[in-house]
Design an enzyme around this catalytic site. Sequence first.
Site, mmCIF file in Angstrom:
data_model
loop_
_atom_site.group_PDB
_atom_site.id
_atom_site.type_symbol
_atom_site.label_atom_id
_atom_site.label_comp_id
_atom_site.label_asym_id
_atom_site.label_seq_id
_atom_site.Cartn_x
_atom_site.Cartn_y
_atom_site.Cartn_z
ATOM 1 N N ASP A 227 45.796 30.781 43.323
ATOM 2 C CA ASP A 227 44.633 31.203 42.529
ATOM 3 C C ASP A 227 43.819 32.175 43.373
ATOM 4 O O ASP A 227 43.297 31.797 44.431
ATOM 5 C CB ASP A 227 43.816 29.940 42.189
ATOM 6 C CG ASP A 227 42.517 30.261 41.475
ATOM 7 O OD1 ASP A 227 42.246 31.451 41.194
ATOM 8 O OD2 ASP A 227 41.766 29.310 41.193
ATOM 9 N N HIS A 246 39.737 45.054 36.660
ATOM 10 C CA HIS A 246 39.143 45.336 35.337
ATOM 11 C C HIS A 246 39.173 44.110 34.411
ATOM 12 O O HIS A 246 38.560 44.127 33.352
ATOM 13 C CB HIS A 246 39.798 46.568 34.675
ATOM 14 C CG HIS A 246 41.136 46.328 34.058
ATOM 15 N ND1 HIS A 246 41.701 47.215 33.170
ATOM 16 C CD2 HIS A 246 42.041 45.319 34.193
ATOM 17 C CE1 HIS A 246 42.889 46.750 32.783
ATOM 18 N NE2 HIS A 246 43.111 45.611 33.393
HETATM 19 C C1 LIG Z 1 46.539 42.476 33.690
HETATM 20 S S1 LIG Z 1 47.752 41.505 34.499
HETATM 21 C C2 LIG Z 1 48.339 42.663 35.731
HETATM 22 C C3 LIG Z 1 49.731 42.354 36.194
HETATM 23 C C4 LIG Z 1 50.324 43.338 37.203
HETATM 24 N N1 LIG Z 1 49.488 43.470 38.399
HETATM 25 C C5 LIG Z 1 50.545 44.710 36.574
HETATM 26 O O1 LIG Z 1 49.898 45.681 36.953
HETATM 27 O O2 LIG Z 1 51.395 44.801 35.691
HETATM 28 C C6 LIG Z 1 46.741 40.375 35.420
HETATM 29 C C7 LIG Z 1 47.524 39.388 36.280
HETATM 30 O O3 LIG Z 1 46.581 38.542 36.960
HETATM 31 C C8 LIG Z 1 47.127 37.245 37.026
HETATM 32 N N2 LIG Z 1 46.068 36.261 37.238
HETATM 33 C C9 LIG Z 1 45.092 35.880 36.342
HETATM 34 N N3 LIG Z 1 44.310 34.945 36.895
HETATM 35 C C10 LIG Z 1 44.786 34.710 38.163
HETATM 36 C C11 LIG Z 1 44.369 33.873 39.230
HETATM 37 N N4 LIG Z 1 43.306 33.071 39.082
HETATM 38 N N5 LIG Z 1 45.064 33.908 40.387
HETATM 39 C C12 LIG Z 1 46.148 34.726 40.522
HETATM 40 N N6 LIG Z 1 46.590 35.574 39.538
HETATM 41 C C13 LIG Z 1 45.909 35.553 38.386
HETATM 42 C C14 LIG Z 1 47.800 37.108 35.661
HETATM 43 O O4 LIG Z 1 48.717 36.038 35.624
HETATM 44 C C15 LIG Z 1 48.428 38.480 35.485
HETATM 45 O O5 LIG Z 1 49.731 38.523 35.999
#
Ligand SMILES: C[S@@+](CC[C@H](N)C(=O)[O-])C[C@H]1O[C@@H](n2cnc3c(N)ncnc32)[C@H](O)[C@@H]1O
Length: 338
Positions: A227, A246
């Site tokens: 996380d 974002h």
């Molecule tokens: C908008 S996506 C972007 C994915 C990738 N970086 C891309 O550019 O295609 C946001 C990512 O943040 C991850 N995410 C959301 N909350 C999170 C957390 N608390 N800890 C780690 N990752 C997290 C989601 O699972 C997702 O894969």
Amino acid sequence: MDTDDTAPATLSEMLRGYWITQIIYVVAKLGIADLLEGGPRMSDELAISTGTHAPSLYRLLRALAIIGVFEQDEKGSFSLTAISRCLVSNIPGSMRARAIANGEEWYRAWGDLLYSVKTGQKAFDYVFGMPFFQYLAQNTPASEIFNETMTGSSEQGAAAIIAAYDFSWAKTIVDVGGGHGALIASILNANPHAHGILFDVPQVTEGARAHLVAAGLAERCEVVGGDFFQAVPSGGDIYLLSWIIHDWDDERSVTILKNCYQAMASGARLLLIERVVPHDNEPSLSKLYDLHMLVLLGSRERTKPQYQALLDAAGFKLTTIIPIPQVSERSIIEGMRV
Ligand SMILES: C[S@@+](CC[C@H](N)C(=O)[O-])C[C@H]1O[C@@H](n2cnc3c(N)ncnc32)[C@H](O)[C@@H]1O
């Protein structure tokens, strides 16, 4: 006041935007582009293959042909165009999952944009009763579609990112919130001496392993579930956050950035891949995506001074912003841990 005889027609076209979203969604969901990969087919055959009502499917395909999504020949069969080829599954940069996400949860959340504009709150939570990423954690099909959407857009953007930034000096690259790893896989394949760490929530990293094995990176890319509001893996030379900041308000963004700062050694670089909102009245896709962020996540696209402020608050020095306009107006915002 400007007068323009074409204004009513232009406005009508804008007002019909949601028709287009839904008709593209339906063909994407039915997998019609996959069925046309082998060549033109009649709509009756497509109706049998998709279990749909043949006369209605014909009407849908006919409508799609007038906007260039399919081509209809004189015998009445339908074939792919350059646009519908993007809806084929399992091609690099496939947009099929994006079309499905647009027609399902995102569509329903956008239906309550008015709620977001009146309250400043997330329409997504209002409609679905929980935050977006919690919803994904509880809905495997929606999560798969979201991860495929991100994979498709990373595959589209990776080559331009690699061309725009010198990764060759880095021994270890950490992709924070890296989804299924499409971006880190491309960067590692272009930089054979580097090692990678893909970091995301555990339910996403479970699905990422298979993608990295398929990319031949089982040995060179570690997968870590966690996380980013708690901590991120330490010891990287580059911390990549593509479309992460974002998603979050300023306070939560600074928490993520501070956790990166804690994990980094002096001189390590932070790379945010984001759309930077230009000043004033300059046209930019970022101003539309900004509303998408409001509706889904209660977050925002930001200007350069806003990114500068976030980096300052987390202790980073903003060193450069490299625009990559050819891929959906993304930029690389580089920060250095001082
Ligand atoms: C908008 S996506 C972007 C994915 C990738 N970086 C891309 O550019 O295609 C946001 C990512 O943040 C991850 N995410 C959301 N909350 C999170 C957390 N608390 N800890 C780690 N990752 C997290 C989601 O699972 C997702 O894969």
